[in-house]
Design a protein around this motif. Structure first.
Motif, short mmCIF file in Angstrom:
data_model
loop_
_atom_site.label_atom_id
_atom_site.label_comp_id
_atom_site.label_asym_id
_atom_site.label_seq_id
_atom_site.Cartn_x
_atom_site.Cartn_y
_atom_site.Cartn_z
N ASN A 14 49.21 3.36 -16.09
CA ASN A 14 48.70 3.71 -17.42
C ASN A 14 47.18 3.82 -17.46
OD1 ASN A 14 51.07 3.57 -19.58
ND2 ASN A 14 51.49 2.04 -18.01
N ARG A 15 46.57 3.85 -16.27
CA ARG A 15 45.13 4.06 -16.11
C ARG A 15 44.29 3.02 -16.84
NH1 ARG A 15 43.91 10.48 -15.30
NH2 ARG A 15 45.52 10.80 -13.73
N ILE A 16 44.73 1.78 -16.74
CA ILE A 16 43.94 0.65 -17.24
C ILE A 16 43.13 0.15 -16.05
CG2 ILE A 16 43.97 -1.63 -18.28
CD1 ILE A 16 45.02 0.60 -20.09
N ASP A 17 41.84 0.28 -16.15
CA ASP A 17 40.95 -0.01 -15.01
C ASP A 17 40.36 -1.41 -15.13
OD1 ASP A 17 39.55 0.35 -12.70
OD2 ASP A 17 37.90 1.45 -13.63
N LEU A 18 40.92 -2.35 -14.36
CA LEU A 18 40.42 -3.72 -14.34
C LEU A 18 39.92 -4.07 -12.94
CD1 LEU A 18 43.17 -5.64 -16.38
CD2 LEU A 18 41.03 -4.68 -17.22
N ASP A 19 39.01 -5.01 -12.87
CA ASP A 19 38.53 -5.48 -11.57
C ASP A 19 39.48 -6.57 -11.07
OD1 ASP A 19 37.18 -6.20 -9.32
OD2 ASP A 19 35.42 -7.00 -10.35
N LEU A 20 40.46 -6.16 -10.28
CA LEU A 20 41.49 -7.10 -9.83
C LEU A 20 40.95 -8.08 -8.80
CD1 LEU A 20 44.53 -4.66 -9.56
CD2 LEU A 20 43.81 -6.07 -11.49
N ARG A 21 39.82 -7.77 -8.22
CA ARG A 21 39.21 -8.69 -7.25
C ARG A 21 38.78 -9.98 -7.93
NH1 ARG A 21 34.56 -4.88 -5.19
NH2 ARG A 21 34.45 -4.72 -7.48
N ALA A 22 38.62 -9.93 -9.25
CA ALA A 22 38.17 -11.12 -9.99
C ALA A 22 39.32 -12.08 -10.27
CB ALA A 22 37.53 -10.69 -11.31
N ILE A 23 40.55 -11.67 -9.99
CA ILE A 23 41.72 -12.50 -10.31
C ILE A 23 42.06 -13.40 -9.13
CG2 ILE A 23 44.08 -12.52 -11.15
CD1 ILE A 23 42.01 -11.18 -13.01
N LYS A 24 42.14 -14.69 -9.38
CA LYS A 24 42.49 -15.66 -8.36
C LYS A 24 43.98 -15.97 -8.42
CE LYS A 24 41.92 -19.00 -5.30
NZ LYS A 24 41.68 -18.69 -3.88
N LEU A 25 44.67 -15.73 -7.31
CA LEU A 25 46.10 -16.02 -7.22
C LEU A 25 46.32 -17.34 -6.49
CD1 LEU A 25 47.46 -12.49 -6.21
CD2 LEU A 25 47.39 -13.50 -8.49
N PRO A 26 47.47 -17.98 -6.72
CA PRO A 26 47.75 -19.23 -5.99
C PRO A 26 47.80 -18.98 -4.48
CG PRO A 26 49.31 -18.90 -7.79
CD PRO A 26 48.55 -17.63 -7.65
N GLU A 27 47.39 -19.97 -3.72
CA GLU A 27 47.44 -19.85 -2.27
C GLU A 27 48.89 -19.75 -1.79
OE1 GLU A 27 44.95 -19.50 -0.22
OE2 GLU A 27 43.41 -19.71 -1.77
N LYS A 28 49.10 -18.93 -0.77
CA LYS A 28 50.44 -18.79 -0.20
C LYS A 28 50.88 -20.12 0.41
CE LYS A 28 50.22 -13.86 0.94
NZ LYS A 28 50.29 -12.86 2.04
#
Length: 348
Positions: A134-148
């Motif tokens: 849907n062309r929503i442009d966010l900086d995904l690098r700023a999102i912290k995910l839980p460690e594997k």
């Protein structure tokens, strides 16, 4: 604004980058003012054209799933529908155009208390794919995910494998469990095996039964990957059990994968074994092959693996077990050396 350059012809040119198509749009005009105006008009029209519709995230996720339904596997669609129904929560009620990195991070953090890291990553993948569509442009690098989390498969030992083959004999799960133990097939592959796939010596693995988005088992003609379609020679134990079995249906196992697992774990509990999974028997089969020195390439072919990830996990399991054995051996050796020295000192 992009840089304006003067051409040899005397005209001016500007090249504007379109990050949605990863291309540059070029505009040329006699004056700087005109070329800037052309670029600005194009940018305004592009923003209007690509601005998100008035959709909530939940509506957009559902649209995304429907748009991919015919190209994704039934099990993937089912997994996406589970996320759509259960994991979006209040975040799903937000309008797409209003979502920020902060909103996305809060949703990830809230769900981290309820789901395992792998589940969070699957949820994040679906939502971000929907945003991109849907062309929503966010900086995904700023999102912290839980460690594997390190995957620790519960792999049966040789003694436990022997006991498993014994306790399932004569039960309604004798064939599916024996196939899992001796050939290392996936549950979905076992469920799709037909008697016509067995010629008395070989089994042809070419289909799988997987749950669709409504949790109904459906059969697909191809297995998980190209490498999964294979022909395997059955061993003596499995051959004996297949040859003596009553053929009540076109399928070798008439039970659903969940029913097989439930009954198998009941037998394990009744006989003092851990609650092994059917997939654990696949790991056990890999463990036996690697312990016997079967090269990785052939182990992967036999298991229908297109990547070495599972083999690496099994290697780590074998290494950890061997490391403990080596430590005990070395500890005993040093004790022996010390005892020998003390005995020699006493004799002086």
């Amino acid at each position: 604004m992009a840089k304006i350059e003067k051409l040899p012809s005397g005209n001016y040119r500007i090249r504007v980058y379109d990050r949605h198509t990863n291309t540059r749009k070029s505009f040329t005009a006699p004056t700087k003012a005109e070329v800037k105006l052309l670029a600005a008009e194009w940018e305004t029209k592009r923003k209007i054209k690509t601005s998100p519709r008035a959709l909530t995230l939940s509506e957009a996720v559902k649209e995304y799933i429907e748009s991919k339904e015919n190209v994704l596997s039934p099990s993937t669609v089912r997994g996406y529908m589970i996320i759509y129904r259960n994991a979006l929560g209040d975040f799903g009620k937000m309008q797409l155009k209003d979502i920020t990195e902060k909103d996305l991070q809060k949703w990830v953090s809230d769900n981290a208390a309820r789901y395992k890291p792998k589940g969070i990553r699957n949820q994040f993948g679906l939502v971000t794919a929907t945003l991109r569509q849907n062309r929503i442009d966010l900086d995904l690098r700023a999102i912290k995910l839980p460690e594997k989390q390190k995957y620790e498969p519960n792999i049966p030992t040789e003694q436990e494998i022997a006991k498993i083959l014994t306790i399932v004999e004569g039960t309604n799960v004798e064939l599916p469990v024996t196939i899992a133990v001796t050939l290392g097939l996936r549950q979905s592959e076992i469920a799709a095996l037909k008697w016509s796939d067995y010629d008395g010596q070989f089994l042809c693995i070419h289909a799988a039964k997987v749950p669709d988005k409504n949790n109904k088992l459906v059969e697909k003609d191809t297995t998980k990957s190209k490498a999964s379609t294979r022909v395997l020679e059955v061993d003596a134990v499995l051959k004996t059990r297949l040859d003596r079995a009553e053929r009540k249906s076109e399928y070798i196992s008439t039970m659903t994968p969940n029913s097989v697992l439930k009954r198998f774990q009941q037998l394990c509990e009744q006989n003092g074994l851990p609650h092994f999974t059917m997939h654990g028997q696949r790991h056990g089969n890999a463990s036996l092959m690697l312990a016997q020195g079967v090269p990785d390439k052939y182990a992967m072919e036999r298991l229908g693996q297109s990547s070495p990830n599972m083999i690496k996990n099994v290697y780590q399991h074998l290494y950890d077990a061997k490391k403990k054995e080596i430590s005990q051996t070395m500890s005993a050796k040093f004790s022996e050396i010390l005892d020998t020295k003390l005995d020699a000192d006493d004799e002086k």
